[in-house]
Design an enzyme around this catalytic site. Structure first.
Site, short mmCIF file in Angstrom:
data_model
loop_
_atom_site.label_atom_id
_atom_site.label_comp_id
_atom_site.label_asym_id
_atom_site.label_seq_id
_atom_site.Cartn_x
_atom_site.Cartn_y
_atom_site.Cartn_z
N PRO A 133 0.80 -1.22 0.00
CA PRO A 133 0.00 0.00 0.00
C PRO A 133 0.84 1.27 0.00
CG PRO A 133 0.04 -0.93 2.19
CD PRO A 133 0.77 -1.92 1.30
N GLU A 134 0.24 2.34 -0.54
CA GLU A 134 0.91 3.63 -0.62
C GLU A 134 0.27 4.58 0.39
OE1 GLU A 134 1.20 4.85 -4.75
OE2 GLU A 134 1.32 2.76 -5.41
#
Length: 274
Positions: A2-3
């Protein structure tokens, strides 16, 4: 993945559930995920500590504990952090279990086991190189247009590589970089220094926009990502180019293409991003 938007969504979904709870115990099923200190010392440092706050910096989650202790979690590719109660079961990818009392647990699961966890005093966060050297994040005062324009000046590397550099801009990853470049109409292979003032302004606004939209939609869920309650995000339904190879561009209708840029699979519109 995830970012930044996914990690921020996880933080928001967990903060009210864990804040004020005491870590009663820690079960470490895969010790190599603990990067500092040893797994045994990690348990000793966090057990018995109350969680005062849950913060985020870039792609890192930071649990601030009493006595100025911090618990840092970097989810990397497939890490998940979520809250469960007595009625919830763990799965085979659950590697670390934080017992929060009264049947509540905070679970760290990771399919590819690439994530990392750290426990240390606040004053020693410099030990985590990626955290200590991180550049300013989008949507912050530090990430100003003047700062961004200064990054581009004289840099002969590709613009995509610059946007992915966490030392320059914190929190951006492959998905949101591709999206920002698509919105701004800039080829990911362009040299950073070749952007004129108008293009730089468009890209600056696009970077902030994609991060804002990603958070607003609860993150992008393709495979592993879920928030702290196990819910999927919906931003994948709004993507302009990422993961849409062969599909029509939402702006001009040309098929989205994929190529390698800066060592990463890159999605773009060959017509809008010349």
């Amino acid at each position: 993945m995830p970012e930044l938007p996914e990690v921020e969504t996880i933080r928001r979904s967990l903060v009210d559930k864990v804040k004020g709870r005491r870590i009663q115990g820690v079960e470490i099923l895969l010790p190599r995920l603990i990067k500092w200190p040893s797994a045994y010392e990690f348990q000793a440092l966090v057990t018995g500590k109350t969680i005062l706050q849950l913060d985020r910096k870039g792609k890192y989650l930071i649990l601030r504990l009493e006595d100025n202790m911090t618990l840092v979690i970097h989810l990397r590719m497939t890490g998940r952090l979520y809250f469960v109660t007595n009625d919830d079961k763990t799965d085979r990818f659950t590697h670390i279990i934080f017992d929060l009392g009264d049947g509540a647990k905070l679970l760290y699961a990771d399919t590819r086991t690439l994530g990392t966890l750290y426990a240390m005093p606040e004053s020693e966060l410099w030990r985590i190189a990626g955290l200590a050297s991180m550049g300013p994040e989008p949507l912050t005062q530090e990430f100003s247009h003047a700062y961004f324009r200064g990054l581009l000046a004289g840099r002969k590397g590709r613009i995509k590589a610059l946007l992915l550099n966490q030392k320059l801009i914190g929190g951006l990853g492959n998905i949101y970089v591709d999206e920002a470049l698509a919105i701004a109409g800039i080829d990911p292979d362009r040299l950073a220094c070749s952007l004129n003032d108008e293009e730089a302004a468009l890209l600056y606004e696009a970077v902030n926009q994609v991060i804002y939209d990603g958070i607003h939609h609860g993150g992008t869920s393709f495979r592993d990502y879920r928030d702290g309650e196990g819910k999927s995000g919906s931003h994948q339904n709004y993507l302009a180019v990422y993961g849409r190879k062969g599909q029509p561009c939402r702006r001009c209708g040309a098929p989205i293409e994929r190529k390698e840029v800066a060592g990463r699979g890159t999605h773009y519109c060959p017509n809008c991003q010349r």
